[in-house]
Design a protein around this motif. Structure first.
Motif, PDB file in Angstrom:
ATOM      1  N   ALA A  65      31.380  24.299 -12.588  1.00  0.00           N
ATOM      2  CA  ALA A  65      32.742  24.486 -12.080  1.00  0.00           C
ATOM      3  C   ALA A  65      32.935  23.703 -10.788  1.00  0.00           C
ATOM      4  CB  ALA A  65      33.017  25.970 -11.837  1.00  0.00           C
ATOM      5  N   GLN A  66      31.907  23.723  -9.924  1.00  0.00           N
ATOM      6  CA  GLN A  66      31.981  22.993  -8.657  1.00  0.00           C
ATOM      7  C   GLN A  66      30.582  22.575  -8.236  1.00  0.00           C
ATOM      8  OE1 GLN A  66      33.881  25.013  -5.386  1.00  0.00           O
ATOM      9  NE2 GLN A  66      33.474  23.372  -3.952  1.00  0.00           N
ATOM     10  N   SER A  67      30.487  21.376  -7.732  1.00  0.00           N
ATOM     11  CA  SER A  67      29.218  20.857  -7.236  1.00  0.00           C
ATOM     12  C   SER A  67      29.248  20.827  -5.710  1.00  0.00           C
ATOM     13  CB  SER A  67      28.996  19.446  -7.778  1.00  0.00           C
ATOM     14  OG  SER A  67      27.789  18.914  -7.319  1.00  0.00           O
ATOM     15  N   SER A  68      28.120  21.141  -5.092  1.00  0.00           N
ATOM     16  CA  SER A  68      27.936  21.014  -3.643  1.00  0.00           C
ATOM     17  C   SER A  68      28.862  21.902  -2.816  1.00  0.00           C
ATOM     18  CB  SER A  68      28.080  19.556  -3.203  1.00  0.00           C
ATOM     19  OG  SER A  68      27.140  18.748  -3.860  1.00  0.00           O
ATOM     20  N   LEU A  69      28.932  23.182  -3.160  1.00  0.00           N
ATOM     21  CA  LEU A  69      29.686  24.151  -2.358  1.00  0.00           C
ATOM     22  C   LEU A  69      28.879  24.451  -1.096  1.00  0.00           C
ATOM     23  CD1 LEU A  69      31.995  26.277  -2.044  1.00  0.00           C
ATOM     24  CD2 LEU A  69      30.491  27.880  -3.239  1.00  0.00           C
ATOM     25  N   PRO A  70      29.391  24.124   0.111  1.00  0.00           N
ATOM     26  CA  PRO A  70      28.676  24.439   1.345  1.00  0.00           C
ATOM     27  C   PRO A  70      28.652  25.961   1.543  1.00  0.00           C
ATOM     28  CG  PRO A  70      30.526  22.948   1.762  1.00  0.00           C
ATOM     29  CD  PRO A  70      30.650  23.438   0.361  1.00  0.00           C
ATOM     30  N   CYS A  71      27.457  26.521   1.777  1.00  0.00           N
ATOM     31  CA  CYS A  71      27.349  27.977   1.861  1.00  0.00           C
ATOM     32  C   CYS A  71      26.097  28.401   2.613  1.00  0.00           C
ATOM     33  CB  CYS A  71      27.318  28.574   0.452  1.00  0.00           C
ATOM     34  SG  CYS A  71      25.919  28.004  -0.534  1.00  0.00           S
ATOM     35  N   SER A  72      25.939  29.698   2.755  1.00  0.00           N
ATOM     36  CA  SER A  72      24.733  30.300   3.313  1.00  0.00           C
ATOM     37  C   SER A  72      24.241  31.334   2.315  1.00  0.00           C
ATOM     38  CB  SER A  72      25.040  30.964   4.660  1.00  0.00           C
ATOM     39  OG  SER A  72      23.895  31.641   5.133  1.00  0.00           O
ATOM     40  N   ILE A  73      23.012  31.171   1.827  1.00  0.00           N
ATOM     41  CA  ILE A  73      22.430  32.095   0.846  1.00  0.00           C
ATOM     42  C   ILE A  73      21.360  32.923   1.559  1.00  0.00           C
ATOM     43  CG2 ILE A  73      21.171  32.288  -1.335  1.00  0.00           C
ATOM     44  CD1 ILE A  73      22.350  29.508  -2.060  1.00  0.00           C
ATOM     45  N   GLN A  74      21.529  34.244   1.552  1.00  0.00           N
ATOM     46  CA  GLN A  74      20.617  35.135   2.268  1.00  0.00           C
ATOM     47  C   GLN A  74      20.207  36.303   1.380  1.00  0.00           C
ATOM     48  OE1 GLN A  74      19.593  34.325   5.341  1.00  0.00           O
ATOM     49  NE2 GLN A  74      20.921  32.541   5.280  1.00  0.00           N
ATOM     50  N   THR A  75      19.056  36.888   1.689  1.00  0.00           N
ATOM     51  CA  THR A  75      18.636  38.110   1.012  1.00  0.00           C
ATOM     52  C   THR A  75      19.620  39.212   1.390  1.00  0.00           C
ATOM     53  OG1 THR A  75      16.341  37.407   1.156  1.00  0.00           O
ATOM     54  CG2 THR A  75      16.735  39.747   0.750  1.00  0.00           C
ATOM     55  N   ALA A  76      20.025  40.018   0.430  1.00  0.00           N
ATOM     56  CA  ALA A  76      20.975  41.103   0.698  1.00  0.00           C
ATOM     57  C   ALA A  76      20.344  42.146   1.617  1.00  0.00           C
ATOM     58  CB  ALA A  76      21.405  41.752  -0.617  1.00  0.00           C
ATOM     59  N   SER A  77      21.165  42.741   2.456  1.00  0.00           N
ATOM     60  CA  SER A  77      20.678  43.778   3.365  1.00  0.00           C
ATOM     61  C   SER A  77      20.418  45.068   2.585  1.00  0.00           C
ATOM     62  CB  SER A  77      21.717  44.051   4.456  1.00  0.00           C
ATOM     63  OG  SER A  77      22.863  44.676   3.896  1.00  0.00           O
ATOM     64  N   ALA A  78      19.687  45.960   3.193  1.00  0.00           N
ATOM     65  CA  ALA A  78      19.387  47.247   2.553  1.00  0.00           C
ATOM     66  C   ALA A  78      20.667  48.019   2.258  1.00  0.00           C
ATOM     67  CB  ALA A  78      18.463  48.072   3.441  1.00  0.00           C
TER      68      ALA A  78
ATOM     69  N   ILE B 147      24.377  48.642 -10.100  1.00  0.00           N
ATOM     70  CA  ILE B 147      24.411  47.178 -10.076  1.00  0.00           C
ATOM     71  C   ILE B 147      23.288  46.685  -9.175  1.00  0.00           C
ATOM     72  CG2 ILE B 147      25.781  45.146  -9.463  1.00  0.00           C
ATOM     73  CD1 ILE B 147      28.289  46.922  -9.869  1.00  0.00           C
ATOM     74  N   VAL B 148      22.502  45.727  -9.670  1.00  0.00           N
ATOM     75  CA  VAL B 148      21.409  45.155  -8.886  1.00  0.00           C
ATOM     76  C   VAL B 148      21.929  43.947  -8.110  1.00  0.00           C
ATOM     77  CG1 VAL B 148      19.146  44.044  -8.979  1.00  0.00           C
ATOM     78  CG2 VAL B 148      19.688  45.911 -10.550  1.00  0.00           C
ATOM     79  N   VAL B 149      21.757  43.980  -6.793  1.00  0.00           N
ATOM     80  CA  VAL B 149      22.136  42.864  -5.930  1.00  0.00           C
ATOM     81  C   VAL B 149      20.927  42.499  -5.082  1.00  0.00           C
ATOM     82  CG1 VAL B 149      23.565  42.201  -3.949  1.00  0.00           C
ATOM     83  CG2 VAL B 149      24.591  43.405  -5.865  1.00  0.00           C
ATOM     84  N   SER B 150      20.542  41.219  -5.103  1.00  0.00           N
ATOM     85  CA  SER B 150      19.383  40.780  -4.329  1.00  0.00           C
ATOM     86  C   SER B 150      19.748  39.790  -3.218  1.00  0.00           C
ATOM     87  CB  SER B 150      18.342  40.131  -5.252  1.00  0.00           C
ATOM     88  OG  SER B 150      18.891  38.981  -5.891  1.00  0.00           O
ATOM     89  N   HIS B 151      20.880  39.087  -3.348  1.00  0.00           N
ATOM     90  CA  HIS B 151      21.260  38.064  -2.388  1.00  0.00           C
ATOM     91  C   HIS B 151      22.764  38.058  -2.141  1.00  0.00           C
ATOM     92  CE1 HIS B 151      17.315  36.637  -3.595  1.00  0.00           C
ATOM     93  NE2 HIS B 151      17.309  35.887  -2.512  1.00  0.00           N
ATOM     94  N   THR B 152      23.146  37.535  -0.978  1.00  0.00           N
ATOM     95  CA  THR B 152      24.559  37.284  -0.690  1.00  0.00           C
ATOM     96  C   THR B 152      24.739  35.789  -0.452  1.00  0.00           C
ATOM     97  OG1 THR B 152      24.283  37.682   1.677  1.00  0.00           O
ATOM     98  CG2 THR B 152      24.980  39.551   0.338  1.00  0.00           C
ATOM     99  N   VAL B 153      25.878  35.289  -0.873  1.00  0.00           N
ATOM    100  CA  VAL B 153      26.244  33.893  -0.661  1.00  0.00           C
ATOM    101  C   VAL B 153      27.563  33.911   0.100  1.00  0.00           C
ATOM    102  CG1 VAL B 153      26.812  31.693  -1.749  1.00  0.00           C
ATOM    103  CG2 VAL B 153      25.114  33.208  -2.819  1.00  0.00           C
ATOM    104  N   ALA B 154      27.566  33.334   1.300  1.00  0.00           N
ATOM    105  CA  ALA B 154      28.775  33.299   2.121  1.00  0.00           C
ATOM    106  C   ALA B 154      29.301  31.865   2.175  1.00  0.00           C
ATOM    107  CB  ALA B 154      28.469  33.793   3.529  1.00  0.00           C
ATOM    108  N   TYR B 155      30.624  31.717   2.103  1.00  0.00           N
ATOM    109  CA  TYR B 155      31.227  30.382   2.152  1.00  0.00           C
ATOM    110  C   TYR B 155      32.662  30.497   2.647  1.00  0.00           C
ATOM    111  CZ  TYR B 155      33.376  31.796  -2.251  1.00  0.00           C
ATOM    112  OH  TYR B 155      34.079  32.488  -3.205  1.00  0.00           O
ATOM    113  N   LEU B 156      33.178  29.384   3.149  1.00  0.00           N
ATOM    114  CA  LEU B 156      34.582  29.337   3.535  1.00  0.00           C
ATOM    115  C   LEU B 156      35.425  29.440   2.265  1.00  0.00           C
ATOM    116  CD1 LEU B 156      34.583  26.463   6.174  1.00  0.00           C
ATOM    117  CD2 LEU B 156      35.024  28.874   6.588  1.00  0.00           C
ATOM    118  N   THR B 157      36.326  30.382   2.228  1.00  0.00           N
ATOM    119  CA  THR B 157      37.125  30.624   1.031  1.00  0.00           C
ATOM    120  C   THR B 157      37.815  29.356   0.546  1.00  0.00           C
ATOM    121  OG1 THR B 157      37.464  32.899   1.750  1.00  0.00           O
ATOM    122  CG2 THR B 157      38.963  32.061   0.065  1.00  0.00           C
TER     123      THR B 157
END
Length: 116
Positions: free
Chosen positions: A34-47, A58-68
């Motif tokens: 759908a999109q290539s090279s989305l600038p973001c920050s990928i981090q382990t999800a907090s407790a 629902i299992v969540v292991s990571h968060t991905v943050a990006y400018l909308t």
């Protein structure tokens, strides 16, 4: 300099295609970029994030943050996100988006499960 002046990661986003049935009757998942090279920050999800989603089963292991504004098309639940550097893949289970505040642009957060 703000984090999103130079995000630490680039990711590709993929939509899920409806698969055809294989000989065993299963439906393999196939993806289209759908999109290539989305600038973001990928981090382990907090407790607390893990716990919040675990209460809903629902299992969540990571968060991905990006400018909308940088995601085109918009990322939706069910899509796949792949870190370009590590090739680790994540399945999107949840999304939250903030609003602009002063000169801080709106951010979106993807709550994902790593695809092992």
């Amino acid at each position: 300099m703000a984090l999103f002046d130079n995000p630490p990661h680039l990711a590709n986003t993929y939509t899920v295609n409806a698969g055809t049935r294989d000989a065993g009757g299963g439906t393999p998942l196939t993806y289209t970029i759908a999109q290539s090279s989305l600038p973001c920050s990928i981090q382990t999800a907090s407790a607390s994030e893990r716990e919040m989603f675990a209460q809903q089963g629902i299992v969540v292991s990571h968060t991905v943050a990006y400018l909308t504004a940088t995601a085109s098309p918009a990322v939706t639940r069910g899509m796949k996100v792949v870190n370009q550097r590590t090739a680790k893949a994540y399945h999107v289970h949840g999304i939250s988006s903030g609003e602009e505040y002063g000169n801080i642009p709106p951010l979106s957060y993807l709550y994902c499960e790593e695809i092992l």
